[in-house]
Design a protein around this motif. Structure first.
Motif, short mmCIF file in Angstrom:
data_model
loop_
_atom_site.label_atom_id
_atom_site.label_comp_id
_atom_site.label_asym_id
_atom_site.label_seq_id
_atom_site.Cartn_x
_atom_site.Cartn_y
_atom_site.Cartn_z
N ASP A 110 0.69 -0.57 -0.36
CA ASP A 110 0.19 0.13 0.24
C ASP A 110 1.29 1.02 -0.09
N TYR A 111 2.03 0.71 0.48
CA TYR A 111 2.70 2.29 0.74
C TYR A 111 3.98 2.51 -0.32
N ARG A 112 4.10 1.74 -1.52
CA ARG A 112 5.20 1.73 -1.81
C ARG A 112 4.86 0.90 -3.40
N GLY A 113 4.32 0.16 -3.45
CA GLY A 113 3.30 -1.14 -4.40
C GLY A 113 4.66 -2.00 -4.23
N ASP A 114 5.22 -2.45 -3.10
CA ASP A 114 6.57 -3.34 -3.49
C ASP A 114 6.11 -4.36 -2.00
N PRO A 115 5.95 -5.47 -1.53
CA PRO A 115 6.07 -5.78 -0.50
C PRO A 115 7.14 -5.80 0.77
N PHE A 116 8.47 -5.40 0.39
CA PHE A 116 9.02 -5.16 1.29
C PHE A 116 10.01 -3.56 1.95
N ALA A 117 9.63 -3.35 2.81
CA ALA A 117 10.22 -2.40 3.71
C ALA A 117 10.75 -2.40 4.65
N VAL A 118 10.96 -1.49 5.59
CA VAL A 118 11.35 -1.23 6.62
C VAL A 118 11.07 -0.79 7.95
N LEU A 119 10.89 -1.05 9.28
CA LEU A 119 10.43 -0.53 10.04
C LEU A 119 11.71 -0.33 11.26
N MET A 120 11.46 0.57 12.14
CA MET A 120 12.17 0.33 13.08
C MET A 120 11.80 -0.39 14.15
N PRO A 121 12.90 -0.47 15.48
CA PRO A 121 12.18 -1.22 16.37
C PRO A 121 11.25 -0.91 17.73
N ARG A 122 11.87 0.35 17.17
CA ARG A 122 11.06 1.28 18.07
C ARG A 122 10.06 1.42 18.21
N SER A 123 9.11 1.76 16.65
CA SER A 123 8.22 1.91 16.57
C SER A 123 7.21 0.07 17.50
N MET A 124 8.30 -0.95 17.58
CA MET A 124 7.32 -2.22 17.55
C MET A 124 7.31 -2.39 19.11
N GLU A 125 8.05 -1.75 20.17
CA GLU A 125 8.38 -1.80 20.96
C GLU A 125 6.95 -1.01 21.86
N ALA A 126 6.37 0.61 20.85
CA ALA A 126 5.43 1.42 21.14
C ALA A 126 4.14 0.87 21.19
N TYR A 127 4.04 0.13 20.54
CA TYR A 127 2.59 -0.45 19.87
C TYR A 127 3.06 -2.05 21.06
N GLY A 128 3.82 -2.29 21.74
CA GLY A 128 3.75 -3.93 21.97
C GLY A 128 4.21 -5.37 21.55
N PHE A 129 4.76 -4.97 20.21
CA PHE A 129 5.45 -6.22 20.00
C PHE A 129 6.77 -6.74 19.77
N ALA A 130 7.40 -5.94 20.92
CA ALA A 130 8.95 -6.00 21.29
C ALA A 130 9.00 -5.53 22.67
N ASP A 131 9.57 -5.34 23.29
CA ASP A 131 10.70 -5.20 24.51
C ASP A 131 11.92 -4.07 24.71
N ILE A 132 12.02 -3.34 26.19
CA ILE A 132 12.69 -2.09 26.07
C ILE A 132 13.70 -3.13 27.39
N VAL A 133 14.79 -3.81 26.33
CA VAL A 133 16.23 -4.50 26.80
C VAL A 133 16.23 -3.99 28.26
N GLU A 134 16.17 -4.20 29.66
CA GLU A 134 16.58 -3.80 30.75
C GLU A 134 18.52 -3.58 30.66
N GLN A 135 18.51 -2.87 30.59
CA GLN A 135 20.52 -2.86 30.15
C GLN A 135 21.12 -2.92 31.57
N SER A 136 22.85 -3.53 31.67
CA SER A 136 23.43 -3.73 32.31
C SER A 136 24.38 -3.59 32.29
N LEU A 137 25.60 -4.46 30.87
CA LEU A 137 26.53 -4.65 30.19
C LEU A 137 26.47 -3.50 29.57
N PRO A 138 27.34 -2.85 28.89
CA PRO A 138 27.84 -1.31 27.84
C PRO A 138 27.23 -1.65 27.12
#
Length: 200
Positions: A110-138
């Motif tokens: 719908d966006y380009r006529g191409d089935p491939f597109a790039v998404l940003m993981p931050r957007s996935m987290e915003a909608y509950g499809f991924a989780d933020i990791v609690e960082q302890s190591l660099p």
């Protein structure tokens, strides 16, 4: 298909500080002419397997330090954990919030006529499809550069988008670039992927 051995590099790129939450996290393996290799072992001139153009030579490598492990890690720099099979990845994968991931979906047409597109993981987290990791190591990552917009294969099954090397302010023909979805478009695409998974 890509049942290769990991091979160490003779040299590694210099470590430098960064405030950009992009790049491929150290410890992630990608497909090269030598087989699966850790991203931190990649050097200029190495041949990396790309989605559209076969093996392409790496023209730039930057190893960056996003957080040194002291104090509290800023949320904007924390990696995002994508659960197994969410994006056809075979296992849980940690990625940086601004590291583009290419996906295939009918919704992308719908966006380009191409089935491939790039998404940003931050957007996935915003909608509950991924989780933020609690960082302890660099947090360390490697930023690759190619002469053209490319997508490279991660051993986990993810496809990492690598923008064209060069000045970010130089105008590039959109037809030669991968479509990067905004937050709303990402949500629609993830809903489409989720519905497809439920029908399987």
């Amino acid at each position: 298909m890509l049942d290769w051995n990991t091979q160490a590099s003779q040299s590694a790129p210099h470590l430098m500080p960064s405030v950009e939450a992009t790049g491929i996290l150290v410890g992630t393996s990608i497909a090269t002419s030598f087989g699966w290799r850790p991203i931190e072992a990649i050097c200029c001139g190495d041949m990396v397997l790309t989605f559209d153009h076969g093996f392409r030579s790496v023209v730039g490598v930057r190893r960056v330090l996003l957080w040194d492990g002291r104090g509290e890690c800023p949320k904007a720099l924390r990696s995002v954990r994508i659960g197994a099979n969410v994006l056809d990845n075979t296992q849980d994968v940690d990625v940086l919030p601004e590291q583009g991931i290419m996906v295939e979906s009918d919704a992308a047409v719908d966006y380009r006529g191409d089935p491939f597109a790039v998404l940003m993981p931050r957007s996935m987290e915003a909608y509950g499809f991924a989780d933020i990791v609690e960082q302890s190591l660099p947090i360390e990552a490697v930023v690759l550069e190619f002469e053209d917009d490319e997508v490279v294969y991660g051993q986990s099954g993810l496809h990492f988008h690598i923008p064209k090397a060069g000045d970010l302010f130089v105008e590039v023909d959109p037809a030669l670039q991968y479509k990067v979805l905004n937050t709303e478009e990402t949500f629609e695409l993830l809903e489409d992927l989720n519905a497809a998974h439920q029908q399987q």
